[in-house]
Design an enzyme around this catalytic site. Sequence first.
Site, PDB file in Angstrom:
ATOM      1  N   ALA A   8      -5.467  -1.911  -5.415  1.00 44.17           N
ATOM      2  CA  ALA A   8      -4.765  -0.615  -5.338  1.00 44.17           C
ATOM      3  C   ALA A   8      -5.604   0.580  -5.780  1.00 44.17           C
ATOM      4  O   ALA A   8      -5.079   1.692  -5.879  1.00 44.17           O
ATOM      5  CB  ALA A   8      -3.432  -0.629  -6.097  1.00 44.17           C
ATOM      6  N   ALA A   9      -6.909   0.365  -6.024  1.00 48.19           N
ATOM      7  CA  ALA A   9      -7.759   1.522  -6.377  1.00 48.19           C
ATOM      8  C   ALA A   9      -7.701   2.551  -5.243  1.00 48.19           C
ATOM      9  O   ALA A   9      -7.583   3.757  -5.482  1.00 48.19           O
ATOM     10  CB  ALA A   9      -9.192   1.068  -6.609  1.00 48.19           C
ATOM     11  N   GLY A  10      -7.753   2.067  -4.009  1.00 52.83           N
ATOM     12  CA  GLY A  10      -7.680   2.961  -2.850  1.00 52.83           C
ATOM     13  C   GLY A  10      -6.311   3.626  -2.757  1.00 52.83           C
ATOM     14  O   GLY A  10      -6.200   4.799  -2.393  1.00 52.83           O
ATOM     15  N   ASP A  11      -5.278   2.884  -3.093  1.00 51.54           N
ATOM     16  CA  ASP A  11      -3.914   3.449  -3.024  1.00 51.54           C
ATOM     17  C   ASP A  11      -3.743   4.567  -4.050  1.00 51.54           C
ATOM     18  O   ASP A  11      -3.145   5.606  -3.759  1.00 51.54           O
ATOM     19  CB  ASP A  11      -2.869   2.357  -3.280  1.00 51.54           C
ATOM     20  CG  ASP A  11      -2.960   1.252  -2.243  1.00 51.54           C
ATOM     21  OD1 ASP A  11      -3.385   1.547  -1.107  1.00 51.54           O
ATOM     22  OD2 ASP A  11      -2.629   0.097  -2.573  1.00 51.54           O
ATOM     23  N   LYS A  37       0.819  -1.221   0.000  1.00 50.72           N
ATOM     24  CA  LYS A  37       0.000   0.000   0.000  1.00 50.72           C
ATOM     25  C   LYS A  37       0.853   1.271   0.000  1.00 50.72           C
ATOM     26  O   LYS A  37       0.554   2.238  -0.707  1.00 50.72           O
ATOM     27  CB  LYS A  37      -0.964  -0.013   1.190  1.00 50.72           C
ATOM     28  CG  LYS A  37      -1.998  -1.112   1.066  1.00 50.72           C
ATOM     29  CD  LYS A  37      -3.017  -1.100   2.166  1.00 50.72           C
ATOM     30  CE  LYS A  37      -3.834  -2.380   2.168  1.00 50.72           C
ATOM     31  NZ  LYS A  37      -4.580  -2.646   0.935  1.00 50.72           N
TER      32      LYS A  37
HETATM   33  O1  RIB Z   1      -3.853  -2.119  -1.695  1.00 47.03           O
HETATM   34  C1  RIB Z   1      -3.340  -3.149  -2.499  1.00 47.03           C
HETATM   35  C2  RIB Z   1      -2.083  -3.688  -1.874  1.00 47.03           C
HETATM   36  O2  RIB Z   1      -2.399  -4.333  -0.673  1.00 47.03           O
HETATM   37  C3  RIB Z   1      -1.396  -4.733  -2.725  1.00 47.03           C
HETATM   38  O3  RIB Z   1      -0.470  -4.177  -3.610  1.00 47.03           O
HETATM   39  C4  RIB Z   1      -0.774  -5.656  -1.675  1.00 47.03           C
HETATM   40  O4  RIB Z   1       0.599  -5.676  -1.709  1.00 47.03           O
HETATM   41  C5  RIB Z   1      -1.314  -5.180  -0.338  1.00 47.03           C
HETATM   42  O5  RIB Z   1      -0.421  -4.404   0.335  1.00 47.03           O
END
Ligand code: RIB
Length: 301
Positions: free
Chosen positions: A250-253, A41
Amino acid sequence: MTNKILVIGSANTDMVVKTHRFPEAGETIIGGDFFMFAGGKGANQAVAAARLGADVTFVCKIGNDIFGKNAIEGYQKEGINTDYILVDTSKPSGVALILINAEGQNEIVVASGANASLSEENIEMIIEQFQYTEIIVIQLETPIATVAKIATTARKKGKKLIINPAPAQVLPLSIYEDLFLITPNETETEILTNIKVIDENSALLAARKLQSWGVQNVIITMGAQGAFVLANNCEGIIPTPKVEAIDTTAAGDVFNGAIAVALAKGLSWREACHFACKASAISVTRMGAQASAPYLRELSI
Ligand code: RIB
C-alpha cells in the site's frame, strides 16, 4: 479548491503472512506471523486521503458478508462517506493473499469477488456524486469498462481524474486523453509504455510517451528513489525520505491518496510530490495496508 475527493475502486480484506523468503513453485515453507488487515487499492487510497484531512466519498462493491460489513465499519470510523457503497449478494467480498518477505517486499494475489461486478450501470447511478468534487481517484482492480466509463464521465464534467494503473494492464488508448494524472510505478510504466524505468532519463522518456497519448500529467513512483514528475512547470525526481521498510504493501496507495489531497489543497507539483513521498515513506515503516497510512499530524508540513 475544496478538500472533497471521490475515490472509486476496490475493497479487500488482506490475509498477510510474514516469511523470510517467498516459496518457489510447488514448495511449502514455514512462515512467520499471520495478520488480517483492511485493504484493497481503492479503499487504501480513500483511507489515506481521509487521514490526511480530505472529505472523502468512497464507492466500491462488497459482498453481503462479514468482510464487507467490517470494511464499511472501518471506513466510517475514518470519517469516509459510505452512502454509495454497493452490495452484491451473489459474490463474496474481495480478498487478497499477501506474503511479506524479510526485506518488506510483497507478493499479492487478489480474489476480486464483488469488486469485479462494479459495473458501468453502477457508475450511472452515482453520477450525481461527481458534481461535489473536483478530484476523482481510480485504480485498476475493477472492470476496465467501468474505469473507461468513469474516465469519460469525469472528462465530460470537467473533473480532474487521477488513475493509479495498478495492477498494471494495457489500457485502451482512448482513456489517456481523459486523464489529469497517471501514477504508475516502474513495473506498471514498463507494461504501459514498453520502456524500462531505471533512472531519471528513462522515466522522462516513458512519461513523455504517456503524455503523447493525451494524459496531462505523469508521476512515476520509483520506490526508494522517490517519484519522477512531468507536469506543468515541474520535471524531475522528487526524492523520498530514507527509511527502513518493514512492509511496502500500500505504499503506492498512500502516495495516491496523499497526492490527491495535496492537489486538492492547491499545493504545487513539487510540494505535492514531497508530501506524498513523505506519507508513503511513513507507511512502509508499518505493517498493513490501511493500518499503515499516516495521519496529517505525522507529516510536519
Ligand atoms: O496495494 C495494496 C493492495 O493491493 C492490498 O491492500 C491488496 O488488497 C491489493 O488490493
